[in-house]
Write a protein that holds these residues in place. Structure first.
Motif, short mmCIF file in Angstrom:
data_model
loop_
_atom_site.label_atom_id
_atom_site.label_comp_id
_atom_site.label_asym_id
_atom_site.label_seq_id
_atom_site.Cartn_x
_atom_site.Cartn_y
_atom_site.Cartn_z
N ARG A 70 0.88 -1.14 0.05
CA ARG A 70 0.05 -0.03 -0.06
C ARG A 70 0.82 1.12 -0.12
NH1 ARG A 70 -5.77 -0.75 1.69
NH2 ARG A 70 -5.42 1.58 2.49
N GLN A 71 0.60 2.25 -0.64
CA GLN A 71 0.98 3.44 -0.83
C GLN A 71 1.52 4.12 0.43
OE1 GLN A 71 2.74 5.02 -3.76
NE2 GLN A 71 3.68 5.91 -2.01
N SER A 72 2.79 4.40 0.93
CA SER A 72 3.07 5.33 2.27
C SER A 72 2.80 6.62 2.12
CB SER A 72 4.40 5.00 2.56
OG SER A 72 4.63 5.49 3.82
N ARG A 73 2.24 7.26 3.26
CA ARG A 73 2.05 8.74 2.98
C ARG A 73 2.85 9.20 3.96
NH1 ARG A 73 -2.29 9.37 -1.33
NH2 ARG A 73 -2.69 7.51 -1.84
N ASN A 74 3.21 10.78 3.52
CA ASN A 74 3.82 11.61 4.63
C ASN A 74 2.89 12.39 5.58
OD1 ASN A 74 5.73 11.09 2.36
ND2 ASN A 74 6.93 11.89 3.62
N LEU A 75 3.10 12.62 6.81
CA LEU A 75 2.32 13.55 7.71
C LEU A 75 3.25 14.68 8.46
CD1 LEU A 75 0.46 10.51 9.36
CD2 LEU A 75 -0.43 12.00 7.51
N ASP A 76 3.02 15.65 7.76
CA ASP A 76 4.08 16.78 8.09
C ASP A 76 3.31 18.06 8.54
OD1 ASP A 76 5.73 19.09 8.29
OD2 ASP A 76 7.51 17.53 7.49
N PRO A 77 3.11 18.42 10.01
CA PRO A 77 2.28 19.56 10.18
C PRO A 77 2.70 20.72 9.42
CG PRO A 77 2.42 18.16 12.20
CD PRO A 77 3.26 17.70 11.06
N ARG A 91 -4.99 20.21 10.18
CA ARG A 91 -6.11 19.53 9.58
C ARG A 91 -5.70 18.38 8.38
NH1 ARG A 91 -11.31 23.12 7.28
NH2 ARG A 91 -12.45 21.01 6.61
N ALA A 92 -4.65 18.98 7.44
CA ALA A 92 -4.37 18.15 6.42
C ALA A 92 -3.96 16.89 6.99
CB ALA A 92 -3.57 19.15 5.35
N VAL A 93 -2.93 16.90 7.71
CA VAL A 93 -2.34 15.77 8.32
C VAL A 93 -3.40 14.53 8.71
CG1 VAL A 93 -1.13 14.72 10.46
CG2 VAL A 93 -0.40 16.38 9.09
N VAL A 94 -4.68 15.20 9.51
CA VAL A 94 -5.62 14.18 10.11
C VAL A 94 -6.45 13.68 8.78
CG1 VAL A 94 -7.55 14.07 11.26
CG2 VAL A 94 -5.87 15.38 12.10
N GLU A 95 -6.67 14.64 7.83
CA GLU A 95 -7.43 14.53 6.67
C GLU A 95 -6.56 13.35 5.71
OE1 GLU A 95 -9.30 17.52 4.74
OE2 GLU A 95 -10.87 17.58 6.22
N SER A 96 -5.27 13.56 5.73
CA SER A 96 -4.60 12.66 4.73
C SER A 96 -4.56 11.19 5.45
CB SER A 96 -3.04 13.27 4.68
OG SER A 96 -2.41 12.40 3.93
N PHE A 97 -4.50 11.08 6.93
CA PHE A 97 -4.64 10.00 7.54
C PHE A 97 -5.80 9.24 7.37
CE2 PHE A 97 -5.65 7.48 11.29
CZ PHE A 97 -4.40 6.73 11.26
N LEU A 140 -3.23 12.37 15.87
CA LEU A 140 -4.00 10.98 15.68
C LEU A 140 -4.56 10.22 16.86
CD1 LEU A 140 -1.18 9.91 13.04
CD2 LEU A 140 -3.50 11.25 12.56
N GLY A 141 -4.30 10.54 17.96
CA GLY A 141 -4.59 9.93 19.10
C GLY A 141 -4.03 8.47 18.99
#
Length: 455
Positions: A56-63, A69-75, A113-114
């Motif tokens: 599965r394509q890995s995604r970056n999470l960078d505030p 907001r975009a970090v949470v939505e991308s997740f 992300l809790g």
């Protein structure tokens, strides 16, 4: 229903969190779970290993790049159809933009992300002291849920006993794994970190899978699964798709492969049809295109092959001469200069596309920064930009009449607080890597290509 999730974090850089994260992902997939991988921070290379192992394509999470907001939505968007999410951290757990707070750190993302955190600690040069280190992390930020510890680089049973006894006495967090050193394949490295998985030979890929199996066998996966968090998150904004309105050629091969998956998705949602090509191997650009994207990577490694492929260089130059929008980042910038020289001490300059009147010279000094700039040039127009730069090169012999698209307020760029060379009135190339989290930048890039298509 919320997806179970956990974060694999390191006490510091270099403790083996990438190896541990890949091992956990591999073990979970082996149990029949659909594992959605993520990487905290702007790194391009670790996600390629995640994708290799999970499928599965890995995604970056960078505030910093994306906003909270975009970090949470991308997740949330990436987790659709997944059974579990595994997030690999960056640097040390609390290392972020500054020493004053942990903004953009692994801890910051874990809180957004809790997600519970599994801390990886290197015991190579310590025993009982490992417990003191772990205890400091437990008490440093009570908002964070530290759920367990994995100890790496243990010499043998006696060493493991000392560490386990100290942790049991002082920390009382579950020890999910004690990993012995040796007998595992070290991941091949290059001057910017690990070699991207796309470049690895099949034999080397098998060795990495073998390393993952070796490590996972020393981790209590059942107990780890029981520690995953399932906190609900705010509902993500529905993603709208615009009908196709531009066909864009994207360089993707051994030399150019640094792309955020979210960026490619944002371009498609903005109406782009993406077609991929190789500046190393292909002799011509894809047919019927309205724009070109040259992402980051390692053009210096195969500079000889890029130089010899004059057909492709001429095709790119012809497209630029016709006013086709061209967007380059870092490796793409290097390819568009007159030449690249200095890789592994080689003195001869390899001729590149020459659309930018300057030369690229490899250096021994790493430039690594988050960046911020005001754009006032082709493609993005007037916009505030946030990004990052990551390279071992410098741009030299810059022509005096060069036009720059970005004025930097943070970062180094190419010269004197500037970045982004303008290529005619329709293209630009910069050291800065951008994330199209909001979709606004993707929209403008596709707008430029659609305008060319209408001519």
């Amino acid at each position: 229903m919320p997806v179970p999730r956990l974060v694999i974090a390191g006490a510091t850089s270099g403790v083996g969190k990438t190896t541990v994260a890949i091992a956990v992902m591999h073990a979970l997939k082996g149990r029949g779970l659909k594992v959605q991988p993520f990487k905290v921070g702007p790194d391009f290379i670790d996600p390629s290993y995640h994708t290799l192992v999970t499928g599965r394509q890995s995604r970056n999470l960078d505030p910093w790049l994306m906003g909270e907001r975009a970090v949470v939505e991308s997740f949330q968007n990436a987790c659709k159809g997944a059974d579990i999410a595994v997030v690999e951290g960056v640097m040390g757990l609390f290392d972020g933009m500054s020493g004053k707070d942990d903004f953009a750190s692994t801890a910051h993302v874990a809180r957004l992300l809790g997600a519970p955190v599994i801390l990886v600690v290197d015991a190579a040069k310590a025993a009982r002291s490992v417990a003191a280190v772990a205890l400091g992390f437990v008490h440093f930020d009570r908002r964070l849920k530290l759920a367990g510890i994995i100890v790496n680089n243990v010499a043998g049973d006696r060493h493991a006993g000392y560490v386990a006894d100290a942790l049991a006495e002082k920390v009382r967090l579950p020890v999910l794994g004690i990993i012995r050193r040796g007998q595992r394949a070290a991941m091949e490295e290059r001057h910017l970190g690990l070699v991207p998985a796309q470049e690895l030979a099949q034999k080397r890929r098998k060795e990495i899978i073998g390393a993952a199996k070796y490590v996972q066998d020393q981790i209590d996966i059942d107990r780890l699964l029981g520690l995953c968090g399932k906190n609900p998150l705010a509902k993500a904004t529905p993603q709208k798709q615009i009908p196709k309105r531009a066909r864009i050629a994207v360089a993707l091969d051994e030399s150019f492969n640094f792309y955020y998956a979210d960026n490619l998705d944002a371009l498609r949602r903005s109406g782009a049809e993406l077609v991929f090509f190789s500046p190393v191997s292909d002799k011509k650009l894809p047919a019927g295109i309205d724009g070109i994207i040259l992402g980051g990577g390692f053009p210096e490694v195969l500079a000889d092959r890029l130089e010899k492929n004059r057909e492709m260089i001429k095709a790119v130059a012809k497209a630029a001469g016709e006013g086709m929008p061209i967007y380059g980042e870092c490796g793409g910038l290097m390819y568009l200069t007159r030449s690249i020289s200095g890789y592994k001490g080689e003195k001869r300059a390899r001729k590149m596309a020459g659309l930018i009147d300057a030369d690229t010279v490899m250096t021994s000094r790493l430039t690594l920064n988050y960046t911020e700039a005001q754009s006032d040039g082709p493609i993005f127009g007037s916009a505030r930009l946030r990004g990052h730069e990551f390279h071992y090169s410098a741009i030299e012999n810059i022509a005096g009449d060069s036009r720059f698209a970005y004025s930097l307020t943070r970062g180094k760029g190419v010269a004197d607080g500037r970045d982004g060379f303008c290529i005619g009135d329709s293209g630009l190339a910069a050291y800065m890597h951008l994330h199209f989290a909001s979709g606004r930048l993707a929209q403008r890039l596709v707008d430029s290509c659609a305008g060319y298509a209408r001519r």
